[in-house]
Design an enzyme around this catalytic site. Structure first.
Site, short mmCIF file in Angstrom:
data_model
loop_
_atom_site.label_atom_id
_atom_site.label_comp_id
_atom_site.label_asym_id
_atom_site.label_seq_id
_atom_site.Cartn_x
_atom_site.Cartn_y
_atom_site.Cartn_z
N CYS A 2 10.14 -4.08 15.39
CA CYS A 2 10.99 -4.80 16.32
C CYS A 2 10.97 -4.12 17.69
CB CYS A 2 12.44 -4.90 15.88
SG CYS A 2 12.67 -5.63 14.28
N ARG A 27 5.15 -3.98 18.38
CA ARG A 27 6.15 -3.43 17.46
C ARG A 27 6.58 -4.44 16.40
NH1 ARG A 27 8.54 1.14 19.05
NH2 ARG A 27 10.31 0.67 17.72
N TRP A 75 10.03 -7.81 13.52
CA TRP A 75 9.23 -7.54 12.32
C TRP A 75 10.24 -7.59 11.19
CZ3 TRP A 75 9.01 -3.96 8.32
CH2 TRP A 75 7.80 -3.89 7.62
N ASN A 101 17.09 -3.33 16.00
CA ASN A 101 15.85 -2.86 15.39
C ASN A 101 16.26 -1.87 14.31
OD1 ASN A 101 13.38 -1.63 14.83
ND2 ASN A 101 13.33 -0.46 16.72
N GLY A 102 15.94 -2.14 13.04
CA GLY A 102 16.32 -1.21 11.97
C GLY A 102 16.87 -1.97 10.77
N GLU A 488 -10.61 6.09 6.31
CA GLU A 488 -10.15 5.52 7.58
C GLU A 488 -10.96 4.26 7.94
OE1 GLU A 488 -7.70 5.72 9.38
OE2 GLU A 488 -8.31 5.03 11.35
N LYS A 492 -9.27 0.58 8.46
CA LYS A 492 -9.45 -0.21 9.69
C LYS A 492 -9.89 -1.63 9.34
CE LYS A 492 -7.73 1.57 12.03
NZ LYS A 492 -7.13 2.85 11.91
N GLU A 495 -7.04 -3.72 7.62
CA GLU A 495 -5.87 -4.12 8.38
C GLU A 495 -6.15 -5.17 9.44
OE1 GLU A 495 -3.82 -0.74 10.06
OE2 GLU A 495 -5.66 0.17 10.74
N HIS A 511 -18.21 7.30 -10.97
CA HIS A 511 -17.10 7.36 -11.93
C HIS A 511 -16.30 6.06 -11.95
CE1 HIS A 511 -17.91 11.55 -12.71
NE2 HIS A 511 -18.02 11.72 -11.39
N LYS A 610 3.31 -1.56 14.82
CA LYS A 610 2.73 -0.31 15.32
C LYS A 610 3.55 0.90 14.93
CE LYS A 610 -0.24 1.95 17.76
NZ LYS A 610 -1.50 2.17 17.07
C1 F6R Z 1 -3.44 2.34 10.88
C2 F6R Z 1 -2.15 2.62 11.43
C3 F6R Z 1 -1.09 3.11 10.53
C4 F6R Z 1 -0.42 4.33 11.16
C5 F6R Z 1 0.79 4.78 10.32
C6 F6R Z 1 1.42 6.04 10.86
O1 F6R Z 1 -4.34 1.89 11.84
O2 F6R Z 1 -1.94 2.46 12.59
O3 F6R Z 1 -1.58 3.40 9.28
O4 F6R Z 1 -1.36 5.35 11.25
O5 F6R Z 1 1.73 3.75 10.30
O6 F6R Z 1 1.87 5.86 12.15
P1 F6R Z 1 2.19 7.08 13.09
O7 F6R Z 1 0.94 7.81 13.35
O8 F6R Z 1 2.77 6.46 14.32
O9 F6R Z 1 3.19 7.94 12.36
#
Ligand code: F6R
Length: 615
Positions: A2, A27, A75, A101-102, A488, A492, A495, A511, A610
C-alpha cells in the site's frame, strides 16, 4: 504494501496526489482511491484496479478541486480487491476519512464492539473499523481528532501507517506509524504525506520520517507536532534534507523501470564501492565495520537474515565469508528464523539484508536477535528505513531507488557490500594471502565495466527469450557461488512472467529434477570457467542425453559448453567469488524479455508488492 499520499496547503491537492500515487504504485496496485476537500464538500472516488483506472473514474465522478486530500494505492490484506474495500474509508458520520497501510489484527473484536454501539460497515476491511473506532472515541469523549487517534491506536494490535482528516477541521491531517513507513514533506505553508519521499521530491527536499509508535499533527501555519502514541511524550521533529532527485525515480527513456535498473548496475555497483574500495592502496574503508571491528573478528558465526532476492544475496555471502574470511555462516529466511526459537548468543553477528529496509519479517528477526544480545548489522538500500534504524550498525548499498518490483540492482549491490565486508575481515584475520587480497580488490574494481560488457548480450538474449517464451517450466542450475544465482534467476522468471521455474545446485539434478527433463524443458546452466567447470559440463551432458534444451551462461571464449548447448550467453572472465555479479545479468535480461514478450506487467507483477510490510 500500500502506498499513501496526502497534501495540505495552497496548491490543488489532486494532481499532487495522483502523481504521487503513480510513483508509489510499486507498493501495491490492486485498487486505488482519493478523497478531496474543497472547503465545502468532502469528495471521494475509488476503484479496483490501477491508478490510471482511478484517474479515469474520478475525473468523471467528482470535481477535482480542493487543497486538502489523501490518496491510496492498495495491496489487499483484509477483503478482496474491489471498489468497496478500496481506500479511503469514511467514518459512519461521513466527517472523517482515512487511508491505511498495514493490518489491524484485532479488528474483528473491535468491529463487534462498534456494531453493538450502532456502527455499520460497508466494507470487509480492518481500516473501516479503525476510522469508526476513532470517530467513536472522538464522539464519546468530545475529543479533538489527534487525541482520538491516539486513544484509538492504543487499542489496536497490528501494524499501520495512517493518514486521517476531519472535514470539519480542514487545516490539519493526523498521521501515525507502527511498522509501516511514513514521511512528512515540509514545504513553505504546505505539507506532504507519503509512504516514501518520491511523491513530494519535486516540491521539497525537507522530510520528517516518523518513527514507530509516533503520531504527528500536521497543521497549516504550525510546526509539525510529534508525540509518542503510548506515553504521550512530545518528540522534537528532525527535519532531514533529502539527496534524492527526480531523475532517479523516473524511467529515463527505458520502457520499464526493471530494464532501467538492470542497466543502472554498472553505476550502482560503482556507487556502492565508491569511497570504500581503494584498490590501489589495498584499503577497504567501511565505518560501520571499523567502528565495531571486534564484534566481527570475535564472532563465532554470522547469521544472515533476509527474504526473497535479499536472501539469495545472503546465500552468496555464505560462500564469500566462509571461503575468504573463514567465518561460519548460516543463512536464514527471516520469516522462519523469527518463529523457530533459534539459538543466538552474544558472540553472533547477525547481518540483515533488505533493499527496502521495511520488510516486516526481517525487521522482526532483527528485534529477536537484538533481544538475545547479538550484534545486528544492516545492509539496506533505502536510507533512513526502519531496518537501517533498528540495526546497531550497517552499510548502505547506494543502488539508488529501485522501483521495479523485481529486484535487480539491489541484488548486485548487496553482493558488492557483502564482498567488501568479507574481504576486509579476511585481511584483518589473515585468512587471505596478501597477493590474493590485492587481486580480489582489483578485480572487484573492474566489475562495473564487465557488467557493461555482459549487458551487450541484450539482443541475443531477446532472441532466446522469444524461442522459449511459450514454455510452462524452466530449470536453472548452478554450482558453488552460482547456485544462489540459479535460485535468483528462477525467482526473477517466476515473478514477472508467471512461468514456473526452479533453481537447483547443478549436482542435485540427478536426485530428482532430472525426471522432468525432456525436449520441452529449457535448462539454464551457469557454467563459467572458474566454478567447478568440468563437473557442470558433465551435468550438461546428462541433460543433453535426455534432450533438454540447454542455455549455457559461459565465460567469454568458451569452447566445450558451446558444442553441447543449444544457446550460450557469454560473460567476461572474473574471479569465481565475483562471478555472481556477472552471471546474474543475463538471467535478469532473460526473465525481462520473456515477460515483455508475454505482455506481462513487468514492473508491477500480479499479487506482488515492492515492500512487504506485513508478515
Ligand atoms: C524479488 C523481490 C523480493 C524481495 C523481498 C525482500 O525480486 O523483490 O523477493 O527481495 O521481498 O525485500 P527487501 O529486500 O526489501 O527486504
Amino acid at each position: 504494501m500500500c502506498g499513501i499520499v496526502g497534501y495540505i496547503g495552497h496548491r490543488e491537492a489532486y494532481p499532487i496526489i495522483l502523481k504521487g500515487l503513480k510513483r508509489l504504485e510499486y507498493r501495491g496496485y490492486d485498487s486505488a482511491g482519493i478523497a478531496l476537500f474543497d472547503g465545502k464538500d468532502l469528495k471521494l472516488s475509488k476503484t479496483k484496479g490501477k491508478v490510471a483506472d482511478l484517474q479515469e473514474r474520478l475525473e468523471n465522478e467528482i470535481s477535482t478541486s480542493g487543497n486538502l486530500g489523501i490518496g491510496h494505492t492498495r495491496w489487499a490484506t483484509h477483503g478482496v480487491p474491489n471498489d468497496v474495500n478500496s481506500h479511503p474509508h469514511y467514518s459512519n458520520s461521513g466527517d472523517l476519512v482515512i487511508i491505511h497501510n498495514g493490518i489491524i489484527e484485532n479488528y474483528e473484536s473491535l468491529k463487534k464492539e462498534l456494531i453493538k454501539r450502532g456502527y455499520t460497515f460497508t466494507s470487509d476491511t480492518d481500516t473501516e473499523v479503525l476510522v469508526n473506532l476513532i470517530e467513536d472515541v472522538m464522539k464519546s469523549d468530545n475529543l479533538k481528532l489527534g487525541k482520538a487517534v491516539q486513544i484509538a491506536l492504543n487499542q489496536v494490535v497490528g501494524a499501520y501507517a495512517i493518514s486521517v482528516f476531519d472535514k470539519n477541521k480542514p487545516n490539519e491531517i493526523v498521521v501515525a506509524r507502527l511498522g509501516s513507513p511514513l514521511a512528512i514533506g515540509v514545504g513553505e505553508d504546505e505539507f506532504f504525506i507519503a509512504s516514501d519521499a518520491s511523491p513530494f521530491i519535486e516540491y521539497t527536499n525537507n522530510a520528517i520520517y516518523l518513527e514507530d509508535e509516533e503520531m504527528a499533527i500536521v497543521r497549516l501555519g504550525k510546526k509539525v507536532k510529534i508525540r509518542k502514541i503510548k506515553d504521550d511524550s512530545l518528540v522534537a521533529p528532525y527535519i532531514q534534507e533529502l539527496q534524492l532527485n527526480l531523475e532517479q525515480i523516473e524511467k529515463g527513456g527505458y520502457e520499464h523501470f526493471m530494464l532501467k535498473e538492470i542497466y543502472e548496475q554498472p553505476n550502482a555497483i560503482k556507487d556502492t564501492y565508491r569511497g570504500r574500495l581503494l584498490a590501489s592502496q589495498g584499503i577497504i574503508k567501511m565505518s560501520g565495520i571499523d567502528d565495531h571491528l571486534e564484534k566481527f573478528t570475535n564472532a563465532d558465526r554470522i547469521i544472515v537474515v533476509a527474504c526473497g532476492t535479499s536472501w539469495h544475496a545472503g546465500l552468496v555471502s555464505e560462500y564469500i565469508f566462509e571461503d575468504l574470511a573463514r567465518i561460519p555462516v548460516e543463512v536464514e529466511y527471516a520469516s522462519e528464523f523469527r518463529y523457530r526459537n533459534p539459538i543466538i548468543t552474544e558472540n553472533d553477528v547477525v547481518i540483515a539484508i533488505s533493499q527496502s529496509g521495511e520488510t516486516a519479517d526481517t525487521l522482526a528477526a532483527i528485534k529477536l536477535a537484538k533481544s538475545k544480545g547479538a550484534f545486528v548489522f544492516g545492509v539496506c538500500n533505502v536510507v533512513g528505513s526502519s531496518i537501517a534504524r533498528e540495526t546497531h550498525a550497517g552499510a548502505y548499498t547506494h543502488a539508488g531507488p529501485e522501483i521495479g518490483v523485481a529486484s535487480t540492482k539491489a541484488f548486485t549491490t548487496q553482493i558488492t557490500v557483502l564482498t567488501l565486508i568479507a574481504l576486509k575481515l579476511a585481511k584483518i584475520k589473515g585468512t587471505i594471502s596478501n597477493s590474493d587480497y590485492h587481486y580480489q580488490l582489483q578485480e572487484l574494481e573492474l566489475i562495473p565495466e564487465k557488467v557493461v560488457e555482459a549487458l551487450k548480450a541484450d539482443d541475443h538474449i531477446k532472441k532466446i527469450a522469444d524461442t522459449y517464451k511459450s514454455v510452462s517450466n524452466f530449470l536453472y542450475l548452478g554450482r558453488g557461488y552460482n547456485f544462489p544465482v540459479a535460485l535468483e534467476g528462477a525467482l526473477k522468471l517466476k515473478e514477472i512472467s508467471y512461468i514456473h521455474a526452479e533453481g537447483y545446485p547443478a549436482a542435485e539434478m540427478k536426485h530428482g529434477p532430472i525426471a522432468l527433463i525432456d525436449e520441452n524443458m529449457p535448462i539454464v546452466v551457469i557454467a563459467t570457467k572458474k566454478g567447478h567447470y568440468e563437473k557442470v559440463v558433465s551435468n550438461i551432458q546428462e541433460i543433453k542425453s535426455r534432450k533438454g534444451k540447454i542455455i549455457g551462461i559461459v565465460t567469454e571464449g568458451d569452447v566445450q559448453v558451446k558444442e553441447l548447448a543449444d544457446h550460450v550467453i557469454e560473460i567476461p572472465e572474473t574471479l569465481e567469488s565475483l562471478s555472481p555479479l556477472l552471471t546474474t545479468i543475463p538471467l535478469q535480461l532473460l526473465s525481462y524479455y520473456i515477460a515483455v514478450l508475454l505482455d506481462k506487467n513487468v514492473d508491477q507483477p500480479r499479487n506482488l508488492a515492492k515492500s512487504v510490510t506485513v508478515e
